[in-house]
Scaffold this motif. Structure first.
Motif, PDB file in Angstrom:
ATOM      1  N   LYS A 126       2.959 -26.601  35.904  1.00 47.79           N
ATOM      2  CA  LYS A 126       3.588 -27.516  34.945  1.00 47.79           C
ATOM      3  C   LYS A 126       3.004 -28.888  35.223  1.00 47.79           C
ATOM      4  O   LYS A 126       3.235 -29.455  36.289  1.00 47.79           O
ATOM      5  N   ILE A 127       2.231 -29.401  34.270  1.00 46.34           N
ATOM      6  CA  ILE A 127       1.570 -30.696  34.452  1.00 46.34           C
ATOM      7  C   ILE A 127       2.284 -31.749  33.619  1.00 46.34           C
ATOM      8  O   ILE A 127       2.465 -31.570  32.409  1.00 46.34           O
ATOM      9  N   THR A 128       2.676 -32.827  34.260  1.00 45.73           N
ATOM     10  CA  THR A 128       3.282 -33.968  33.573  1.00 45.73           C
ATOM     11  C   THR A 128       2.312 -35.138  33.664  1.00 45.73           C
ATOM     12  O   THR A 128       1.925 -35.547  34.755  1.00 45.73           O
ATOM     13  N   ALA A 129       1.916 -35.653  32.510  1.00 50.17           N
ATOM     14  CA  ALA A 129       0.915 -36.720  32.487  1.00 50.17           C
ATOM     15  C   ALA A 129       1.406 -37.969  33.207  1.00 50.17           C
ATOM     16  O   ALA A 129       2.584 -38.331  33.139  1.00 50.17           O
ATOM     17  N   ASN A 130       0.492 -38.639  33.892  1.00 52.50           N
ATOM     18  CA  ASN A 130       0.768 -39.922  34.521  1.00 52.50           C
ATOM     19  C   ASN A 130       0.750 -40.991  33.418  1.00 52.50           C
ATOM     20  O   ASN A 130      -0.284 -41.218  32.795  1.00 52.50           O
ATOM     21  N   PRO A 131       1.889 -41.658  33.162  1.00 53.79           N
ATOM     22  CA  PRO A 131       1.935 -42.626  32.063  1.00 53.79           C
ATOM     23  C   PRO A 131       1.031 -43.836  32.275  1.00 53.79           C
ATOM     24  O   PRO A 131       0.730 -44.559  31.323  1.00 53.79           O
ATOM     25  N   ALA A 132       0.578 -44.038  33.499  1.00 52.92           N
ATOM     26  CA  ALA A 132      -0.303 -45.176  33.785  1.00 52.92           C
ATOM     27  C   ALA A 132      -1.759 -44.875  33.429  1.00 52.92           C
ATOM     28  O   ALA A 132      -2.594 -45.780  33.460  1.00 52.92           O
ATOM     29  N   LEU A 133      -2.051 -43.606  33.089  1.00 49.67           N
ATOM     30  CA  LEU A 133      -3.417 -43.202  32.769  1.00 49.67           C
ATOM     31  C   LEU A 133      -3.509 -42.734  31.322  1.00 49.67           C
ATOM     32  O   LEU A 133      -2.522 -42.244  30.763  1.00 49.67           O
ATOM     33  N   PRO A 134      -4.683 -42.849  30.694  1.00 46.66           N
ATOM     34  CA  PRO A 134      -4.837 -42.341  29.329  1.00 46.66           C
ATOM     35  C   PRO A 134      -4.791 -40.823  29.313  1.00 46.66           C
ATOM     36  O   PRO A 134      -5.214 -40.163  30.268  1.00 46.66           O
ATOM     37  N   ILE A 135      -4.243 -40.281  28.229  1.00 46.01           N
ATOM     38  CA  ILE A 135      -4.233 -38.833  28.055  1.00 46.01           C
ATOM     39  C   ILE A 135      -5.667 -38.342  27.888  1.00 46.01           C
ATOM     40  O   ILE A 135      -6.478 -38.953  27.192  1.00 46.01           O
ATOM     41  N   ASP A 136      -5.985 -37.237  28.532  1.00 45.12           N
ATOM     42  CA  ASP A 136      -7.321 -36.646  28.413  1.00 45.12           C
ATOM     43  C   ASP A 136      -7.360 -35.771  27.167  1.00 45.12           C
ATOM     44  O   ASP A 136      -6.957 -34.606  27.184  1.00 45.12           O
ATOM     45  N   ALA A 137      -7.867 -36.327  26.079  1.00 41.25           N
ATOM     46  CA  ALA A 137      -7.852 -35.654  24.780  1.00 41.25           C
ATOM     47  C   ALA A 137      -8.860 -34.523  24.684  1.00 41.25           C
ATOM     48  O   ALA A 137      -8.888 -33.806  23.682  1.00 41.25           O
ATOM     49  N   ALA A 138      -9.686 -34.316  25.701  1.00 38.51           N
ATOM     50  CA  ALA A 138     -10.646 -33.215  25.673  1.00 38.51           C
ATOM     51  C   ALA A 138      -9.964 -31.866  25.867  1.00 38.51           C
ATOM     52  O   ALA A 138     -10.572 -30.826  25.622  1.00 38.51           O
ATOM     53  N   TRP A 139      -8.702 -31.898  26.280  1.00 38.82           N
ATOM     54  CA  TRP A 139      -7.981 -30.650  26.527  1.00 38.82           C
ATOM     55  C   TRP A 139      -7.071 -30.321  25.352  1.00 38.82           C
ATOM     56  O   TRP A 139      -6.553 -31.225  24.690  1.00 38.82           O
ATOM     57  N   PRO A 140      -6.843 -29.038  25.054  1.00 37.17           N
ATOM     58  CA  PRO A 140      -6.063 -28.635  23.879  1.00 37.17           C
ATOM     59  C   PRO A 140      -4.658 -29.209  23.866  1.00 37.17           C
ATOM     60  O   PRO A 140      -4.028 -29.384  24.904  1.00 37.17           O
ATOM     61  N   GLY A 141      -4.181 -29.517  22.642  1.00 37.65           N
ATOM     62  CA  GLY A 141      -2.791 -29.906  22.452  1.00 37.65           C
ATOM     63  C   GLY A 141      -2.447 -31.326  22.787  1.00 37.65           C
ATOM     64  O   GLY A 141      -1.287 -31.713  22.704  1.00 37.65           O
ATOM     65  N   GLN A 142      -3.428 -32.169  23.129  1.00 41.17           N
ATOM     66  CA  GLN A 142      -3.129 -33.515  23.603  1.00 41.17           C
ATOM     67  C   GLN A 142      -3.299 -34.585  22.534  1.00 41.17           C
ATOM     68  O   GLN A 142      -2.753 -35.661  22.666  1.00 41.17           O
ATOM     69  N   VAL A 143      -4.039 -34.306  21.472  1.00 40.82           N
ATOM     70  CA  VAL A 143      -4.286 -35.318  20.448  1.00 40.82           C
ATOM     71  C   VAL A 143      -3.125 -35.418  19.478  1.00 40.82           C
ATOM     72  O   VAL A 143      -2.627 -36.494  19.174  1.00 40.82           O
TER      73      VAL A 143
END
Length: 211
Positions: free
Chosen positions: A185-202
């Motif tokens: 279960k990965i929870t994004a670090n809000p201090a970093l940009p989302i990595d849009a190269a991975w599915p479901g993130q855009v």
């Protein structure tokens, strides 16, 4: 003893010899299925299980923060020249890549692997390729490395660790590879940009996606 690695982060360590007759067991993160003392099931793509060895789900999900380093540790139980690869599926395990393309030669009982293709610049869904590459026999034991995760949201990702074996006959149904998976279960670090190269993130940068 240290082994060279490719496209990996962290220090690799081989510890004391380990007993067993399988090829490798996944120690960290915890496997998605309950492995026996030999590390089975581990043959079939993508996660080792087969109809004959379906395995029992462990039910364990490792919670991690996106953009952080994930400690990956395996125990080798039979030496083979070759390398390991780490990949990550986000929406579905069908995203996990095919086993490495292989080059073969004629052996006494059919084709034998000579080498597997390593991507020097791995892209999603592969995190690390050519990990723990080795061609010299060494004492069995534990191998570990820190692998950087993408900064994404994913309620139920699958981390896949495979071993490609050189100088090995075809091993049905795994051909020249062995496979283990772990649920994350990965929870994004809000201090970093989302990595849009991975599915479901855009489409949704704040809503978690599941397998």
């Amino acid at each position: 003893m240290k082994l060279p690695i490719a496209a990996a982060l962290g220090l690799v360590v081989i510890a004391a010899p380990a007993a067993g007759l399988a090829h490798f067991a996944l120690l960290q993160p915890q496997s998605a299925v309950v492995e026996d003392k030999l590390g089975n099931p581990q043959k079939a793509l993508p996660c080792g299980v087969t109809a004959d060895q379906p395995g029992m789900p462990s039910g364990f999900v490792t919670a991690v923060v996106g953009g952080s380093l994930l400690h990956v540790k395996v125990r080798e139980t039979i030496y083979h020249p070759g390398f390991y690869r780490v990949a990550l599926s986000v929406m579905d395990r069908a995203e996990l890549p095919a086993d490495p393309a292989d080059t073969t030669m004629d052996g006494p009982k059919g084709p034998m692997s000579m080498s597997g293709k390593i991507d020097p610049a791995p892209k999603p869904p592969v995190l690390v390729d050519g990990l723990w590459e080795n061609h010299v026999k060494h004492p069995l034991g534990e191998l570990d490395a820190d692998v950087k995760l993408p900064n994404i949201n994913c309620d139920h990702c699958t981390l896949q660790v495979i071993q490609f074996m050189e100088m090995h006959p075809i091993n049905t149904p795994g051909r020249f590879s062995y496979h283990h998976c772990a649920d994350l279960k990965i929870t994004a670090n809000p201090a970093l940009p989302i990595d849009a190269a991975w599915p479901g993130q855009v489409a949704s940068k704040t809503k978690s996606k599941t397998n």
